[in-house]
Each structure stands twice: as structure tokens, then as C-alpha cells.
Design a protein around this motif. Structure first.
Motif, PDB file in Angstrom:
ATOM      1  N   ALA A 289       0.182  18.109  11.440  1.00 56.66           N
ATOM      2  CA  ALA A 289       0.420  17.560  10.097  1.00 56.66           C
ATOM      3  C   ALA A 289       0.205  18.631   9.026  1.00 56.66           C
ATOM      4  O   ALA A 289       0.980  18.727   8.065  1.00 56.66           O
ATOM      5  N   GLU A 290      -0.842  19.443   9.179  1.00 52.98           N
ATOM      6  CA  GLU A 290      -1.136  20.490   8.193  1.00 52.98           C
ATOM      7  C   GLU A 290      -0.009  21.529   8.143  1.00 52.98           C
ATOM      8  O   GLU A 290       0.478  21.887   7.062  1.00 52.98           O
ATOM      9  N   LEU A 291       0.407  21.992   9.301  1.00 53.96           N
ATOM     10  CA  LEU A 291       1.472  23.001   9.344  1.00 53.96           C
ATOM     11  C   LEU A 291       2.795  22.418   8.849  1.00 53.96           C
ATOM     12  O   LEU A 291       3.562  23.094   8.151  1.00 53.96           O
ATOM     13  N   ASN A 292       3.061  21.152   9.164  1.00 57.38           N
ATOM     14  CA  ASN A 292       4.286  20.513   8.699  1.00 57.38           C
ATOM     15  C   ASN A 292       4.348  20.481   7.168  1.00 57.38           C
ATOM     16  O   ASN A 292       5.397  20.762   6.569  1.00 57.38           O
ATOM     17  N   ALA A 293       3.216  20.158   6.542  1.00 61.33           N
ATOM     18  CA  ALA A 293       3.172  20.127   5.076  1.00 61.33           C
ATOM     19  C   ALA A 293       3.414  21.513   4.488  1.00 61.33           C
ATOM     20  O   ALA A 293       4.133  21.666   3.497  1.00 61.33           O
ATOM     21  N   LEU A 294       2.811  22.530   5.093  1.00 66.13           N
ATOM     22  CA  LEU A 294       2.991  23.899   4.595  1.00 66.13           C
ATOM     23  C   LEU A 294       4.435  24.372   4.785  1.00 66.13           C
ATOM     24  O   LEU A 294       4.980  25.085   3.932  1.00 66.13           O
ATOM     25  N   LYS A 295       5.054  23.979   5.890  1.00 64.57           N
ATOM     26  CA  LYS A 295       6.466  24.330   6.101  1.00 64.57           C
ATOM     27  C   LYS A 295       7.342  23.682   5.027  1.00 64.57           C
ATOM     28  O   LYS A 295       8.259  24.312   4.493  1.00 64.57           O
ATOM     29  N   MET A 296       7.046  22.415   4.703  1.00 59.05           N
ATOM     30  CA  MET A 296       7.822  21.735   3.669  1.00 59.05           C
ATOM     31  C   MET A 296       7.702  22.460   2.332  1.00 59.05           C
ATOM     32  O   MET A 296       8.692  22.716   1.645  1.00 59.05           O
ATOM     33  N   HIS A 297       6.468  22.810   1.984  1.00 56.44           N
ATOM     34  CA  HIS A 297       6.268  23.503   0.705  1.00 56.44           C
ATOM     35  C   HIS A 297       6.868  24.909   0.715  1.00 56.44           C
ATOM     36  O   HIS A 297       7.276  25.421  -0.333  1.00 56.44           O
TER      37      HIS A 297
ATOM     38  N   ASN B 217       0.830  -1.206   0.000  1.00 58.24           N
ATOM     39  CA  ASN B 217       0.000   0.000   0.000  1.00 58.24           C
ATOM     40  C   ASN B 217       0.863   1.254   0.000  1.00 58.24           C
ATOM     41  O   ASN B 217       1.979   1.267   0.520  1.00 58.24           O
ATOM     42  N   SER B 218       0.299   2.294  -0.562  1.00 56.75           N
ATOM     43  CA  SER B 218       0.922   3.610  -0.485  1.00 56.75           C
ATOM     44  C   SER B 218       0.853   4.106   0.959  1.00 56.75           C
ATOM     45  O   SER B 218       0.065   3.603   1.763  1.00 56.75           O
ATOM     46  N   ASN B 219       1.699   5.051   1.300  1.00 60.77           N
ATOM     47  CA  ASN B 219       1.573   5.691   2.613  1.00 60.77           C
ATOM     48  C   ASN B 219       1.648   7.201   2.434  1.00 60.77           C
ATOM     49  O   ASN B 219       2.283   7.694   1.498  1.00 60.77           O
ATOM     50  N   ILE B 220       0.980   7.903   3.301  1.00 64.24           N
ATOM     51  CA  ILE B 220       1.009   9.371   3.269  1.00 64.24           C
ATOM     52  C   ILE B 220       1.659   9.853   4.554  1.00 64.24           C
ATOM     53  O   ILE B 220       1.223   9.488   5.658  1.00 64.24           O
ATOM     54  N   ALA B 221       2.696  10.664   4.408  1.00 63.17           N
ATOM     55  CA  ALA B 221       3.422  11.151   5.584  1.00 63.17           C
ATOM     56  C   ALA B 221       2.622  12.231   6.295  1.00 63.17           C
ATOM     57  O   ALA B 221       2.058  13.130   5.669  1.00 63.17           O
ATOM     58  N   LEU B 222       2.595  12.131   7.609  1.00 61.13           N
ATOM     59  CA  LEU B 222       1.959  13.138   8.461  1.00 61.13           C
ATOM     60  C   LEU B 222       3.017  14.097   9.008  1.00 61.13           C
ATOM     61  O   LEU B 222       2.718  15.241   9.335  1.00 61.13           O
ATOM     62  N   VAL B 223       4.252  13.609   9.105  1.00 64.55           N
ATOM     63  CA  VAL B 223       5.437  14.471   9.234  1.00 64.55           C
ATOM     64  C   VAL B 223       6.309  14.094   8.046  1.00 64.55           C
ATOM     65  O   VAL B 223       6.696  12.941   7.886  1.00 64.55           O
TER      66      VAL B 223
ATOM     67  N   TRP C 252      13.209  24.396   8.671  1.00 67.44           N
ATOM     68  CA  TRP C 252      12.483  23.126   8.537  1.00 67.44           C
ATOM     69  C   TRP C 252      13.093  22.076   9.471  1.00 67.44           C
ATOM     70  O   TRP C 252      12.394  21.412  10.246  1.00 67.44           O
ATOM     71  N   LEU C 253      14.412  21.948   9.443  1.00 66.25           N
ATOM     72  CA  LEU C 253      15.084  20.960  10.290  1.00 66.25           C
ATOM     73  C   LEU C 253      14.978  21.322  11.775  1.00 66.25           C
ATOM     74  O   LEU C 253      14.852  20.443  12.626  1.00 66.25           O
ATOM     75  N   ASP C 254      15.002  22.633  12.077  1.00 69.55           N
ATOM     76  CA  ASP C 254      14.960  23.076  13.479  1.00 69.55           C
ATOM     77  C   ASP C 254      13.637  22.753  14.173  1.00 69.55           C
ATOM     78  O   ASP C 254      13.593  22.634  15.399  1.00 69.55           O
ATOM     79  N   THR C 255      12.547  22.637  13.391  1.00 69.62           N
ATOM     80  CA  THR C 255      11.226  22.417  14.004  1.00 69.62           C
ATOM     81  C   THR C 255      10.716  20.979  13.847  1.00 69.62           C
ATOM     82  O   THR C 255       9.649  20.639  14.345  1.00 69.62           O
ATOM     83  N   ILE C 256      11.488  20.139  13.159  1.00 65.93           N
ATOM     84  CA  ILE C 256      10.967  18.813  12.807  1.00 65.93           C
ATOM     85  C   ILE C 256      10.816  17.892  14.014  1.00 65.93           C
ATOM     86  O   ILE C 256       9.864  17.103  14.097  1.00 65.93           O
ATOM     87  N   GLU C 257      11.728  17.968  14.989  1.00 72.09           N
ATOM     88  CA  GLU C 257      11.654  17.061  16.142  1.00 72.09           C
ATOM     89  C   GLU C 257      10.391  17.322  16.965  1.00 72.09           C
ATOM     90  O   GLU C 257       9.746  16.385  17.447  1.00 72.09           O
ATOM     91  N   SER C 258      10.045  18.597  17.093  1.00 74.16           N
ATOM     92  CA  SER C 258       8.815  18.946  17.804  1.00 74.16           C
ATOM     93  C   SER C 258       7.590  18.396  17.072  1.00 74.16           C
ATOM     94  O   SER C 258       6.666  17.850  17.695  1.00 74.16           O
ATOM     95  N   ASP C 259       7.583  18.498  15.734  1.00 75.08           N
ATOM     96  CA  ASP C 259       6.472  17.959  14.934  1.00 75.08           C
ATOM     97  C   ASP C 259       6.367  16.447  15.102  1.00 75.08           C
ATOM     98  O   ASP C 259       5.267  15.889  15.237  1.00 75.08           O
ATOM     99  N   LEU C 260       7.502  15.770  15.078  1.00 75.64           N
ATOM    100  CA  LEU C 260       7.517  14.308  15.246  1.00 75.64           C
ATOM    101  C   LEU C 260       6.923  13.915  16.597  1.00 75.64           C
ATOM    102  O   LEU C 260       6.103  12.989  16.678  1.00 75.64           O
ATOM    103  N   ASP C 261       7.332  14.617  17.655  1.00 72.29           N
ATOM    104  CA  ASP C 261       6.815  14.305  19.002  1.00 72.29           C
ATOM    105  C   ASP C 261       5.305  14.502  19.075  1.00 72.29           C
ATOM    106  O   ASP C 261       4.582  13.663  19.632  1.00 72.29           O
ATOM    107  N   LYS C 262       4.819  15.608  18.501  1.00 69.84           N
ATOM    108  CA  LYS C 262       3.380  15.911  18.571  1.00 69.84           C
ATOM    109  C   LYS C 262       2.554  14.907  17.759  1.00 69.84           C
ATOM    110  O   LYS C 262       1.481  14.473  18.197  1.00 69.84           O
ATOM    111  N   VAL C 263       3.034  14.550  16.577  1.00 73.97           N
ATOM    112  CA  VAL C 263       2.280  13.615  15.733  1.00 73.97           C
ATOM    113  C   VAL C 263       2.321  12.203  16.317  1.00 73.97           C
ATOM    114  O   VAL C 263       1.304  11.506  16.359  1.00 73.97           O
ATOM    115  N   ARG C 264       3.493  11.794  16.796  1.00 79.23           N
ATOM    116  CA  ARG C 264       3.602  10.469  17.424  1.00 79.23           C
ATOM    117  C   ARG C 264       2.644  10.357  18.612  1.00 79.23           C
ATOM    118  O   ARG C 264       1.893   9.388  18.757  1.00 79.23           O
ATOM    119  N   GLU C 265       2.657  11.369  19.461  1.00 74.51           N
ATOM    120  CA  GLU C 265       1.762  11.398  20.624  1.00 74.51           C
ATOM    121  C   GLU C 265       0.304  11.472  20.181  1.00 74.51           C
ATOM    122  O   GLU C 265      -0.573  10.807  20.751  1.00 74.51           O
TER     123      GLU C 265
END
Length: 330
Positions: A236-244, A8-14, A209-222
């Protein structure tokens, strides 16, 4: 020496965006995803002494040489593991548009990795399969697993500690749903791999992007483990917008969005204003994926189906990891 696998395909949340090693695909950051139950790739691999070269057919069409090269390189890793120098015939089918921002490379290389190793009668565990799949397409490392997975960036130069692991099984949160309105079936002009390289090279926002990623990972995992939908969706929404944002500020600019992408993002924001809790995420492509809970899923799907921008919709829950099947494609 033949085997068939489905993944199956997967969609990243972070999101994963940017590599520290291009050759063996080691990421700059860890990522978390949901494996989907409705978008899949089926792949049959047969190794034979009769073949003079590798061949690849996707969705009934012979694939151009540049794409076959990527698959041949990946089959080379499997040949090395097996100690056998045999060429392969590979046939693959997707039940969704290829290279249009719906993660077909993730399901594709996960299915290829499992089918090719089984065809050689190799028995890799899921961690080993994840490491192998990662070297074909980074996000494929996560499609080996059912439910929710985290791809660890690792720190070793050889990539031995960069693999995915399961956060939660597919039945952990049955209410969580992803509505995917297909906005275009055209293949994107800039493949994710090329886009990442450009972004890392010169976006002034990449370090942020790299400076805020660990916080995003913790929040999404939790958010996943504790079933906190608002926390998961907002992050997840803000993470996608930061990436773009890193892509938009790359020279030359990388703008994957189409006009209908922005229309759909605004529609999701309007839903929230109207009291329907939903959030969007976007990968390297124009497609918008809508996160919601089961109680709102049909309402949201019916609403976006009415929009002129939408060609088709998929309603997805958390799905299975890569697995072998008995029915071969040839």
C-alpha cells in the motif's frame, strides 16, 4: 419524498488514478479500499413539486453553483431511474474536513445516491447503488460497502461491469487500524478529477503505474484475506508513492504534499526503524494515513498528537457501508 443516508469515507490501499471515460467515470485500473468507521457524511434529500431548482447545503453553508451542478447532474440520473422530473433540496454534513484529501466525495456521493433513490422509493441492490455512486465520484462506488472493497475497472463501454464488491466484512480483521493525523483543513487547490486528467495526458510514468497495478492488487487482496500485515502495508505504501510519482512528473507538476506531509512520512519511516511496524498511504491531497495493528495504535496516535504539524487525529477501524437512518437533517 424524503430520505436520509449516512456513508463512511474509504481510503484506498491500492489507488485509483486516471479514467478511461471522464463522463461516466470509468477507471484505468481497479482499486481496493478500507471503509472507515470514524469519518462519515450524512445527507438528506427531499424531492418536491414546490421546488423550482435543486439546492445544496453542505455543513450549514449554501454551496456555489459549480458544486451544485455536479450534484444536480447526479440527481438527474436518479430522476431518470424514477421517471419523475422533480427538483430536490439536499443537505449534507461531514464530521471531517471537506476536499482536504480525506475522501469526502466518496462518502458524499455514496450517501447522496442512497438517500436520493430511497426518497423516490427506488430499491437498488448494492451493485446497482455502486454503479450509480461511481458516476458521482469514482471512489464513492466503494463506500457503499462495509469493511474492504474492490472497485472493478470493467471493460464494457457503458460501465455496466465497473462497480465495487466486498472483499471482506468489517469484522474480518479487527486488529487492523488506521491513524489519521489531520495536517491541514484547507481545501486542496487541484481537485482529484483535474489532477487525474493531467496525469493521464502527459506523465511519462503513467504507463509504469498501469503495468504494476495488477501485482499490487493481488498482494493487497491476499494481504487482507490472509491478514498479512507486512505484505499489505509495504504494498500500500509503495502504491501510494508510485501514484504520486506520476503526478510529480506531470506537466504542469501536481504536488499535493505540504512540508508537513513529508515530515509525517519520515516520522512513519522512523517508527519502523525503532521497531514499531507502521506504513503510510496518501491520496490526492496532503493528508498522511498511517496503517498499523491495534497493539501499536494508541502509541502511534499519542506520538503524532505531540507533533506541531498535527491539528487533530482520527483512530479508525473498518466500518459500515452506506445505510439509511431515520433522523433527517431538515
Amino acid at each position: 419524498m424524503k430520505a436520509t443516508a449516512i456513508a463512511n469515507s474509504n481510503i484506498a490501499l491500492v489507488k485509483y488514478w486516471g479514467k478511461r471515460n471522464e463522463e461516466i467515470i470509468l477507471p484505468q485500473n481497479s482499486s481496493i479500499s478500507m471503509t472507515l468507521d470514524s469519518l462519515h457524511t450524512t445527507t438528506t434529500v427531499e424531492f418536491s413539486k414546490k421546488l423550482k431548482e435543486d439546492s445544496l447545503i453542505i455543513d450549514g453553508k449554501k454551496v456555489p453553483e459549480n458544486e451544485t451542478e455536479k450534484v444536480s447532474k447526479h440527481l438527474g440520473l436518479v430522476r431518470k431511474l424514477s421517471g419523475k422530473e422533480l427538483f430536490a433540496k439536499v443537505e449534507s454534513e461531514n464530521n471531517f474536513p471537506k476536499a482536504a484529501g480525506l475522501a469526502s466525495s466518496a462518502s458524499g456521493f455514496a450517501a447522496l445516491s442512497l438517500a436520493a433513490t430511497k426518497a423516490f422509493d427506488l430499491h437498488l441492490d448494492k451493485k446497482e447503488l455502486s454503479v450509480l455512486a461511481r458516476q458521482g465520484s469514482g471512489s464513492a462506488s466503494r463506500s457503499i460497502f462495509e469493511g474492504f472493497a474492490e472497485w472493478l475497472k470493467g471493460s464494457q463501454i457503458d460501465g455496466s461491469d465497473s462497480y465495487a464488491k466486498q472483499i471482506a466484512p468489517k469484522d474480518h480483521w479487527p486488529e487492523l487500524t488506521m491513524v489519521i493525523p489531520v495536517l491541514t483543513t484547507k481545501e486542496k487547490k487541484i481537485k482529484s478529477r483535474a489532477g487525474m486528467t493531467q496525469t493521464v495526458a502527459n506523465s511519462p510514468l503513467y504507463q509504469s503505474w498501469l503495468d504494476t497495478i495488477e501485482s499490487d492488487l493481488d498482494k493487497v487482496r491476499e494481504g487482507i484475506l490472509e491478514k498479512r500485515f507486512s505484505q499489505l502495508g509495504k504494498t500500500a505504501e509503495l502504491n501510494a508513492l508510485k501514484m504520486h510519482s506520476t503526478m510529480l512528473t506531470t506537466d504542469p507538476h501536481i504536488i499535493y504534499w505540504e512540508p508537513q506531509s513529508i515530515t509525517m512520512m519520515k516520522e512513519v519511516m522512523l517508527m519502523r526503524e525503532e521497531g514499531i511496524e507502521a506504513y503510510f498511504t496518501i491520496d490526492g491531497g496532503p493528508q498522511i494515513k498511517i496503517l498499523c495493528l491495534d497493539k501499536n495504535a494508541k502509541k502511534i496516535e499519542n506520538r503524532v498528537k505531540e507533533m506541531k504539524e498535527v491539528k487533530k487525529t482520527y483512530l479508525c477501524k473498518a466500518g459500515d457501508g452506506a445505510k439509511l437512518i431515520d433522523k433527517d437533517l431538515f
